[in-house]
Each structure stands twice: as C-alpha cells, then as structure tokens.
Design a protein around this motif. Structure first.
Motif, mmCIF file in Angstrom:
data_model
loop_
_atom_site.group_PDB
_atom_site.id
_atom_site.type_symbol
_atom_site.label_atom_id
_atom_site.label_comp_id
_atom_site.label_asym_id
_atom_site.label_seq_id
_atom_site.Cartn_x
_atom_site.Cartn_y
_atom_site.Cartn_z
ATOM 1 N N GLU A 134 -16.448 103.765 -116.449
ATOM 2 C CA GLU A 134 -15.532 102.702 -116.132
ATOM 3 C C GLU A 134 -15.929 102.396 -114.562
ATOM 4 O O GLU A 134 -14.929 102.105 -113.857
ATOM 5 N N THR A 135 -16.956 102.045 -114.422
ATOM 6 C CA THR A 135 -17.655 101.462 -113.065
ATOM 7 C C THR A 135 -17.980 100.083 -113.148
ATOM 8 O O THR A 135 -17.885 99.596 -114.294
ATOM 9 N N VAL A 136 -18.475 99.375 -112.317
ATOM 10 C CA VAL A 136 -19.168 97.969 -112.061
ATOM 11 C C VAL A 136 -20.426 97.939 -111.413
ATOM 12 O O VAL A 136 -20.784 98.705 -110.497
ATOM 13 N N LEU A 137 -21.236 96.986 -111.926
ATOM 14 C CA LEU A 137 -22.282 96.810 -111.445
ATOM 15 C C LEU A 137 -22.385 95.348 -110.993
ATOM 16 O O LEU A 137 -22.029 94.362 -111.795
ATOM 17 N N LEU A 138 -22.676 95.145 -109.661
ATOM 18 C CA LEU A 138 -22.695 93.710 -109.322
ATOM 19 C C LEU A 138 -24.119 93.326 -108.807
ATOM 20 O O LEU A 138 -24.796 94.196 -108.067
ATOM 21 N N PRO A 139 -24.437 91.974 -109.175
ATOM 22 C CA PRO A 139 -25.829 91.817 -108.823
ATOM 23 C C PRO A 139 -26.102 91.390 -107.328
ATOM 24 O O PRO A 139 -25.151 90.789 -106.656
ATOM 25 N N ILE A 140 -27.400 91.777 -106.645
ATOM 26 C CA ILE A 140 -27.572 91.412 -105.409
ATOM 27 C C ILE A 140 -28.766 90.152 -105.830
ATOM 28 O O ILE A 140 -28.935 89.188 -104.910
ATOM 29 N N ASP A 141 -29.633 90.262 -106.802
ATOM 30 C CA ASP A 141 -30.486 89.326 -107.138
ATOM 31 C C ASP A 141 -29.862 87.807 -106.881
ATOM 32 O O ASP A 141 -28.872 87.770 -107.314
ATOM 33 N N SER A 142 -30.710 86.958 -106.099
ATOM 34 C CA SER A 142 -29.806 85.716 -105.750
ATOM 35 C C SER A 142 -29.622 85.049 -107.037
ATOM 36 O O SER A 142 -28.498 84.301 -106.977
ATOM 37 N N GLU A 143 -30.391 84.783 -107.925
ATOM 38 C CA GLU A 143 -30.177 84.070 -108.916
ATOM 39 C C GLU A 143 -28.716 84.495 -109.720
ATOM 40 O O GLU A 143 -27.871 83.918 -110.249
ATOM 41 N N HIS A 144 -28.616 86.047 -110.035
ATOM 42 C CA HIS A 144 -27.770 86.644 -110.726
ATOM 43 C C HIS A 144 -26.354 86.545 -110.177
ATOM 44 O O HIS A 144 -25.283 86.428 -110.355
ATOM 45 N N SER A 145 -26.422 86.722 -108.471
ATOM 46 C CA SER A 145 -25.541 86.665 -107.815
ATOM 47 C C SER A 145 -24.693 85.196 -107.935
ATOM 48 O O SER A 145 -23.474 84.967 -107.937
ATOM 49 N N ALA A 146 -25.582 84.118 -107.994
ATOM 50 C CA ALA A 146 -25.308 82.639 -108.224
ATOM 51 C C ALA A 146 -24.555 82.586 -109.502
ATOM 52 O O ALA A 146 -23.395 82.142 -109.437
ATOM 53 N N LEU A 147 -25.120 83.289 -110.346
ATOM 54 C CA LEU A 147 -24.472 82.996 -111.765
ATOM 55 C C LEU A 147 -22.982 83.711 -111.716
ATOM 56 O O LEU A 147 -22.127 83.068 -112.284
ATOM 57 N N PHE A 148 -23.056 84.855 -111.139
ATOM 58 C CA PHE A 148 -21.812 85.774 -111.014
ATOM 59 C C PHE A 148 -20.581 84.860 -110.468
ATOM 60 O O PHE A 148 -19.494 84.838 -110.713
ATOM 61 N N GLN A 149 -21.327 84.145 -109.171
ATOM 62 C CA GLN A 149 -20.346 83.482 -108.420
ATOM 63 C C GLN A 149 -19.875 82.259 -109.046
ATOM 64 O O GLN A 149 -18.480 81.671 -109.286
#
Ligand code: NDP
Ligand code: MG
Length: 402
Positions: free
Chosen positions: A157-172
C-alpha cells in the motif's frame, strides 16, 4: 491518476522534513537530487546515500549532507570510505545488504531509486516492501519486473512516483483524471544526436559521438540509449506499467527541442501537455514535493522568444531498438527482462569498443529470439534470465568481432 495513487494515501507520510534515501547518489540523477535537497533544507533531510565504486564522491557528499548512513555497493570501497568518514558519526555499510539497509531505514519516507540498470532492482524492491514512497528514476527496474513491482506496491500500500521527465509530464497531465479516460499517451523524444545523420554511416559511430546528446546531460548508459532510442523503448514499457495502458495506446513522437515533455490525449479529444526547459531537477523535485509544488528558481521557458516547436514520427529503420521494445512488451513474460539485459550488455560492449553501434539492435534482437519461458513475477527467475541474456550477448559479440 496512477493506479496505485487511486487506492492509497498519496505518500507514506506527509511529515516534513521528508527523510530521503538516495540510491545512486553519485550519478547524474543522484547529484541533481542533492541540488534539489540543498534548496529545501527545511523540507528534505538526506538520511542515506549510496554509490557503487565512487567512495571519494560519496564521502564528499556525506560530509556536506551528514546522512545517518552511507552504503557502498562495491565492497572494495568500504575501508577507504570508512576511513574518510572517521569521526563523523556516519555509519558505513557495504554490498547488496548495505543498499537494502539504506533503502529501508526508519527515518526514510522517500527512496529515490537512481541506480542505473538491473542493479537497482533489488534495493528498490526492498524499499517497496518496507512501505517507502518510491521516486523512481531507475526505469530498468520497472521494465524488467513491472508485474512484480506492481504487485509489491499494491501489497505494501505504498506509491511509486516517476522521475523520468516524460512520465513526470504524463503524471502531471493525469493528476485529477481517471486512467480510464486516456486514449493515447504521447511520449516525446528528442531523437538524440543521430536524428539526421545518414544511416549508411551508422557503422562508424564512435562512443564519443553517441555520448554527445543535443539537449540533456545524463549518465553514459542512458545517453547511448537515447542515441539508439532504446531509451524511448524502455520508457514505453515504463509507461505501460505506471499508467496501466495497452501498448497500442502509447505513441512516440520526435520533438527535437525537448520543451514538451509528453502529452495525453483523452477520449473526448482533448490533449494536455507538460512543458518546460529540459532540466531533470524539475521532475525530481515534483516527485519529492508531490502532491505540493514548492517554489524554486529552476529555469523558465521564455514564451516571448520561443518561436517554434517541431514534431515528426520516428523512422523505424533508423531506430530499430524502439520496435524491439514494443515487441518485448507485447510478448510479455521474460521478454522485457531479456531486452533490458541484452541492451545493458550491448551498450557496455559498444562503450568499451568491442561492438559497433549497429550491433546493439542486432544483439538485442538475437537475445529476444532466445527468451526462455518463465514467470516474470519472481525475482530469481528474472535474475537468471538477466544473467543468461548478458552472457549470450557477450558470446555473440565475440563472434561478431572475430
Ligand atoms: P549514472 O551512471 O550517472 O549514475 C548511476 C549511479 O548508480 C551512480 O551513483 C553509481 O555509482 C550507481 N551504480 C552503478 N552501478 C551500480 C551497482 N551495480 N550497484 C549499486 N549502485 C550502482 O546514471 P544516471 O543518473 O544517468 O541514471 C540513473 C537512472 O535514472 C537510470 O535508470 C536512468 O535510466 C534514469 N534516468 C536518468 C536520467 C538522467 O538525466 N540522467 C533521466 C531519466 C531517467 P558510482 O558513481 O559509484 O558508479
Ligand atoms: Mg526520459
């Protein structure tokens, strides 16, 4: 919204300062993460730092950031690191267990996974099992073990946040949206240094030419991956696991200026994009501050002088690695692990002068053709497939050279 973020609290803890463990502290992402940490001494506390062999760099960082613990993966660095930090009170550990210890310290809320390649998988899994928030740069971990990572994140029950710039962009673009509303994820790619180079000269590409990226300054392996576009292929697989979308919903578009970091088209025909000057500190900081945004002096785009943004489809003949990554994703099972291992081995051989640039996709394709059957949800099976694919690439590269 990321599947994992729909179900769980947004981070392991909201408390500030946020305790950080930085795996791969001496690398490109690692040093930029420390630049971000330096901006926010009241919000971020560096609790643990790790490196592979660069004990001098690690000791220098430890003297500045005073973590509780430092871990050196290569045991040969243990004694000199311990000597260098004598009297500081900083605990020094070594080896694989040392990295796992750094990743699971009680004081740590977020683990920045910034080791390069398969080597980053085990400590990342240890961090997930310990319920840490993961800020993931180490895309290879998700490529190799996406199903396993997804299951462990769910169980812990934890979270994984992307650092890769493309995935951070998609996430945002996806914060506040439902993944069911996604029609297409568009990953942007600069095209690297060889977007326009005549393909008949690709046999002559030297390591120093491949290491000269036009827009981003990164570690050596990912820079070569950008030149072959395997980096984008790995990112397609990364996006599949992060956002739970089918391969057909992930599209790559060349965008040489690297200002748009990626885009999402939704089912209603609307498209969102995230833009910025190419600077990894921005996505690194977002993963550390999420769900907040912290004021920072990172460079801004000057919209009055930016005159054009260009796009074109990638040429599959110029960049065969991209197609190989889609093949591996569709094939599933151990194929992505084989793809990654063969690529790591082939890139290392290229950098050492034992393989040509054009051998990289050939060696990967041959390895993929020998993908063993097996369960990609089991670490031992993944590690065995990884080792076998590397060994096969080395044997085949030897035959190519002779
Ligand atoms: P670097 O090669 O610059 O740094 C790698 C780091 O990992 C170093 O700290 C290195 O230690 C450590 N390391 C290497 N091998 C091992 C090992 N066997 N065991 C433990 N630690 C090890 O890589 P990058 O920072 O460029 O990349 C890190 C990750 O981030 C990669 O997965 C990459 O794909 C991803 N990424 C990187 C981006 C970038 O801009 N650089 C952008 C997006 C993603 P030492 O210094 O001692 O060798
Ligand atoms: Mg990227």
């Amino acid at each position: 919204m990321l599947p994992s973020l729909r179900r769980f609290p947004v981070r392991a803890s909201d408390a500030l300062p946020r305790g950080l463990a930085l795996l791969g502290a001496t690398g490109s992402i690692g040093t930029q993460t420390l630049e971000v940490a330096r901006l926010f001494p009241e919000r971020l506390r560096v609790c643990a730092l790790t490196a592979n062999g660069n004990w001098e760099g690690l000791a220098e960082q430890a003297r500045v950031f005073c973590p509780d613990l430092v871990a050196i993966a290569d045991g040969r660095g243990y004694a000199p690191l311990k000597d260098a930090l004598a009297g500081t009170g900083i605990r020094v550990v070594a080896g694989e267990e040392g990295l796992a210890e750094a990743a699971t310290l009680d004081a740590v809320e977020t683990v920045v996974a910034a080791v390069i390649g398969f080597a980053g998988l085990r400590p990342t899994l240890a961090a997930i099992r310990a319920g840490k928030t993961i800020a993931l740069a180490n895309k290879e971990a998700l490529v190799v073990a996406g199903a396993l990572v997804e299951r462990l994140v769910r169980e812990a029950e934890t979270v994984l946040l992307p650092i890769d710039s493309e995935h951070s962009a998609l996430f945002q673009c996806l914060v506040g949206e439902d993944t069911g509303a996604i029609e297409t994820l568009h990953l942007t790619a600069s095209g690297g240094p060889f977007r326009l180079r005549p393909t008949e000269t690709f046999n002559d590409i030297t390591p120093s030419e491949a290491l000269a990226h036009p827009n981003w300054s990164m570690g050596a392996k990912i820079t070569v991956d950008s030149a072959t576009m395997m980096n984008k292929g790995l990112e397609v697989i990364e996006a599949h696991w992060l956002f739970g979308v089918a391969p057909e919903q992930i599209e790559v578009v060349l965008h040489p200026q690297s200002i748009i970091h990626s885009l999402v088209t939704f089912r209603d025909g609307s498209t969102k994009a995230q833009l910025g000057v190419p600077d990894m500190k921005v996505p690194i900081q977002y993963a550390l501050s999420f769900p907040d945004r912290w004021p920072a002096p990172h460079a801004r785009v000057d919209w009055r002088t930016l005159s054009r943004l260009d796009f074109e489809p990638p040429d599959p003949a110029r960049f065969p690695c991209l197609g190989l990554a889609y093949d591996a994703l569709r094939q599933g099972g151990l194929a992505p692990a084989v793809l990654n291992a063969a690529n790591e081995a082939a890139v290392a051989l290229f950098l050492q002068g034992y393989a040509r640039f054009t051998d990289i996709p050939r060696l990967i394709e041959a390895a993929l053709g020998e993908t063993p059957p097996g369960d990609a949800d089991d670490l031992d099976t993944l590690a065995a497939a990884d080792a076998a694919a590397r060994a096969a690439v080395e044997v085949r590269a030897g035959a190519l050279a002779s």
